[in-house]
Write a protein that holds these residues in place. Structure first.
Motif, mmCIF file in Angstrom:
data_model
loop_
_atom_site.group_PDB
_atom_site.id
_atom_site.type_symbol
_atom_site.label_atom_id
_atom_site.label_comp_id
_atom_site.label_asym_id
_atom_site.label_seq_id
_atom_site.Cartn_x
_atom_site.Cartn_y
_atom_site.Cartn_z
ATOM 1 N N GLN A 79 0.832 -1.203 0.000
ATOM 2 C CA GLN A 79 0.000 0.000 0.000
ATOM 3 C C GLN A 79 0.864 1.250 0.000
ATOM 4 O OE1 GLN A 79 -2.841 0.354 3.225
ATOM 5 N NE2 GLN A 79 -2.925 2.574 3.027
ATOM 6 N N PRO A 80 0.606 2.183 -0.924
ATOM 7 C CA PRO A 80 1.293 3.472 -0.862
ATOM 8 C C PRO A 80 0.797 4.253 0.349
ATOM 9 C CG PRO A 80 0.304 3.091 -3.032
ATOM 10 C CD PRO A 80 -0.270 2.064 -2.109
ATOM 11 N N PHE A 81 1.699 4.976 0.986
ATOM 12 C CA PHE A 81 1.349 5.752 2.178
ATOM 13 C C PHE A 81 2.043 7.097 2.058
ATOM 14 C CE2 PHE A 81 2.029 7.237 6.520
ATOM 15 C CZ PHE A 81 0.806 6.986 7.138
ATOM 16 N N ARG A 82 1.258 8.158 2.068
ATOM 17 C CA ARG A 82 1.816 9.509 1.923
ATOM 18 C C ARG A 82 2.246 10.037 3.284
ATOM 19 N NH1 ARG A 82 0.549 14.988 1.777
ATOM 20 N NH2 ARG A 82 1.412 16.111 -0.020
ATOM 21 N N ILE A 83 3.506 10.475 3.374
ATOM 22 C CA ILE A 83 4.043 10.985 4.637
ATOM 23 C C ILE A 83 3.485 12.389 4.884
ATOM 24 C CG2 ILE A 83 6.127 11.565 5.909
ATOM 25 C CD1 ILE A 83 5.736 8.568 5.341
ATOM 26 N N PHE A 119 0.948 2.130 11.305
ATOM 27 C CA PHE A 119 -0.007 1.455 12.181
ATOM 28 C C PHE A 119 -1.253 2.311 12.392
ATOM 29 C CE2 PHE A 119 2.855 3.942 14.786
ATOM 30 C CZ PHE A 119 2.027 4.576 15.703
ATOM 31 N N ASP A 120 -2.297 1.642 12.803
ATOM 32 C CA ASP A 120 -3.547 2.301 13.180
ATOM 33 C C ASP A 120 -3.453 2.653 14.661
ATOM 34 O OD1 ASP A 120 -6.105 3.080 13.818
ATOM 35 O OD2 ASP A 120 -7.072 1.212 13.213
ATOM 36 N N GLY A 121 -3.465 3.944 14.957
ATOM 37 C CA GLY A 121 -3.275 4.392 16.333
ATOM 38 C C GLY A 121 -4.548 4.472 17.153
ATOM 39 N N THR A 122 -5.651 3.932 16.635
ATOM 40 C CA THR A 122 -6.900 3.946 17.393
ATOM 41 C C THR A 122 -6.736 3.141 18.682
ATOM 42 O OG1 THR A 122 -8.184 4.080 15.338
ATOM 43 C CG2 THR A 122 -9.359 3.422 17.330
ATOM 44 N N GLY A 123 -7.029 3.784 19.804
ATOM 45 C CA GLY A 123 -6.909 3.115 21.098
ATOM 46 C C GLY A 123 -5.559 3.286 21.749
ATOM 47 N N SER A 124 -4.579 3.790 21.007
ATOM 48 C CA SER A 124 -3.259 4.024 21.601
ATOM 49 C C SER A 124 -2.855 5.489 21.441
ATOM 50 C CB SER A 124 -2.207 3.106 20.965
ATOM 51 O OG SER A 124 -2.155 3.288 19.560
ATOM 52 N N PHE A 125 -2.740 5.961 20.200
ATOM 53 C CA PHE A 125 -2.405 7.359 19.951
ATOM 54 C C PHE A 125 -3.655 8.223 19.818
ATOM 55 C CE2 PHE A 125 2.192 7.356 18.212
ATOM 56 C CZ PHE A 125 2.560 6.431 19.165
ATOM 57 N N THR A 154 -5.971 8.566 11.948
ATOM 58 C CA THR A 154 -5.621 7.533 12.935
ATOM 59 C C THR A 154 -4.418 6.701 12.495
ATOM 60 O OG1 THR A 154 -7.238 6.051 11.911
ATOM 61 C CG2 THR A 154 -7.982 7.350 13.795
ATOM 62 N N ASP A 155 -3.867 6.980 11.312
ATOM 63 C CA ASP A 155 -2.716 6.222 10.815
ATOM 64 C C ASP A 155 -1.423 6.994 11.065
ATOM 65 O OD1 ASP A 155 -4.405 4.258 9.976
ATOM 66 O OD2 ASP A 155 -4.316 4.763 7.847
ATOM 67 N N PHE A 156 -0.386 6.271 11.504
ATOM 68 C CA PHE A 156 0.889 6.893 11.851
ATOM 69 C C PHE A 156 2.045 6.059 11.296
ATOM 70 C CE2 PHE A 156 -2.203 8.047 15.024
ATOM 71 C CZ PHE A 156 -1.973 9.390 15.278
ATOM 72 N N VAL A 157 3.195 6.719 11.142
ATOM 73 C CA VAL A 157 4.415 6.021 10.758
ATOM 74 C C VAL A 157 5.510 6.382 11.770
ATOM 75 C CG1 VAL A 157 5.027 7.859 9.118
ATOM 76 C CG2 VAL A 157 6.130 5.610 8.931
ATOM 77 N N LYS A 158 6.115 5.355 12.395
ATOM 78 C CA LYS A 158 7.152 5.561 13.418
ATOM 79 C C LYS A 158 8.158 4.417 13.339
ATOM 80 C CE LYS A 158 4.866 9.096 15.133
ATOM 81 N NZ LYS A 158 5.331 10.491 14.899
ATOM 82 N N ARG A 159 9.230 4.564 14.128
ATOM 83 C CA ARG A 159 10.243 3.511 14.196
ATOM 84 C C ARG A 159 10.056 2.705 15.493
ATOM 85 N NH1 ARG A 159 14.991 2.856 11.440
ATOM 86 N NH2 ARG A 159 14.929 5.032 10.693
ATOM 87 N N VAL A 160 10.165 1.389 15.371
ATOM 88 C CA VAL A 160 10.050 0.514 16.537
ATOM 89 C C VAL A 160 11.336 0.611 17.360
ATOM 90 C CG1 VAL A 160 9.752 -1.862 17.343
ATOM 91 C CG2 VAL A 160 8.506 -1.061 15.321
ATOM 92 N N ILE A 161 11.201 0.973 18.646
ATOM 93 C CA ILE A 161 12.348 1.067 19.547
ATOM 94 C C ILE A 161 12.357 -0.106 20.533
ATOM 95 C CG2 ILE A 161 13.547 2.518 21.223
ATOM 96 C CD1 ILE A 161 13.479 3.644 18.379
ATOM 97 N N GLY A 162 11.191 -0.510 20.988
ATOM 98 C CA GLY A 162 11.101 -1.634 21.917
ATOM 99 C C GLY A 162 9.982 -2.578 21.533
ATOM 100 N N VAL A 163 10.225 -3.884 21.714
ATOM 101 C CA VAL A 163 9.206 -4.905 21.455
ATOM 102 C C VAL A 163 8.824 -5.547 22.795
ATOM 103 C CG1 VAL A 163 10.034 -5.310 19.105
ATOM 104 C CG2 VAL A 163 10.961 -6.677 20.993
#
Length: 273
Positions: A79-83, A119-125, A154-163
């Motif tokens: 899926q294309p995602f525009r920043i 990711f979909d930030g609904t419920g978190s962001f 509700t859609d965001f783009v970030k880097r995973v720092i901790g799992v």
């Protein structure tokens, strides 16, 4: 001399009846075909047969088929995602279209430290998704799925720092983020940014992620939701996919290479990764 007799003899020698000629026969044949075509044209129009209409109809069906195929491909594969913002600079810039690999975490695979995820930030962001007109939302969603419009709020783009299971701390004596006691050399950060001006010490629950932007001073990420329900953690099942390539603009065509920043980080059980 009898001219009438002469003409009669010429007509007989040519093999055509008197008063006729090959040219006259051809003309009558053309006239008959034209008359037949004209007589059927109204009937064809009455039945809706028209070369122009057929061509437009086929082109329309082809266009619809292509659009459906592209939407299905976008929904399940890439899926294309525009920043929309500068929170991931310099890795991703405003207006970039990244290609999100939706197969990256299928078949029991999960996000890893250092991955850039959408990711979909609904419920978190986002605790309460904004209300919108269903028709408008559907059209906007289709355009966003093709990378032609801004992503949903509700859609965001970030880097995973901790799992799941990781202890993430900021900051150590050198001002760096630590994951499971190991300092992370985050060379992907925006020039001049500190790893974080907000101190934190958290343990990531299983099945969730701690995520941050590369432009730390211009990113609303897990740090900003520490006191909210969920504590800023993103459930793994809310991850849409991994941003693997920059597809637009052409001068930015490239793959997003894995970072080596977390290569020395061990899981809480002592294993790498």
């Amino acid at each position: 001399m009898d001219t009438e007799a002469e003409h009669t003899e010429r007509d007989r020698s040519s093999g055509f009846p008197a008063g006729t000629s090959p040219t006259g026969t051809e003309e009558r044949s053309r006239s008959a075909r034209s008359a037949g075509h004209l007589s059927t044209a109204p009937a064809r129009r009455a039945l809706g047969f028209s070369p122009g209409r057929l061509s437009l109809g086929r082109a329309g069906l082809l266009g619809v088929g292509c659009a459906v195929a592209v939407l299905l491909f976008s929904a399940f594969v890439v899926q294309p995602f525009r920043i929309p913002s500068g929170s991931m600079e310099p890795t991703l810039q405003v207006g970039d279209r990244v290609l999100v690999n939706k197969l990256a975490y299928r078949f029991d695979a999960e996000p890893e430290r250092g991955d850039v995820v959408v990711f979909d930030g609904t419920g978190s962001f986002v605790q309460q998704p904004p209300r919108e007109n269903p028709v408008t939302g559907l059209l906007h969603g289709a355009a966003a799925a093709l990378g032609l419009a801004e992503p949903a709020e509700t859609d965001f783009v970030k880097r995973v720092i901790g799992v799941g299971g990781d202890r993430v701390v900021c900051c150590d004596k050198g001002g760096r983020v630590e994951v499971n006691g190991r300092a992370v050399d985050e060379r992907y950060l925006h020039f001049g940014d500190a790893p974080s001006r907000v101190p934190f010490d958290i343990v990531v629950p299983q099945g969730t992620l701690w995520v941050m932007g590369d432009h730390r001073s211009n990113s609303r990420d897990s740090r900003d939701h520490l006191g909210e329900p969920g504590g800023g953690m993103v459930p793994v099942d809310k991850v849409i996919g991994r941003a693997d390539w920059i597809g637009w603009p052409p001068v930015r065509w490239s793959g997003l290479e894995p970072t080596g920043a977390f290569r020395d980080v061990r899981s809480p059980d002592g294993a790498h990764g």
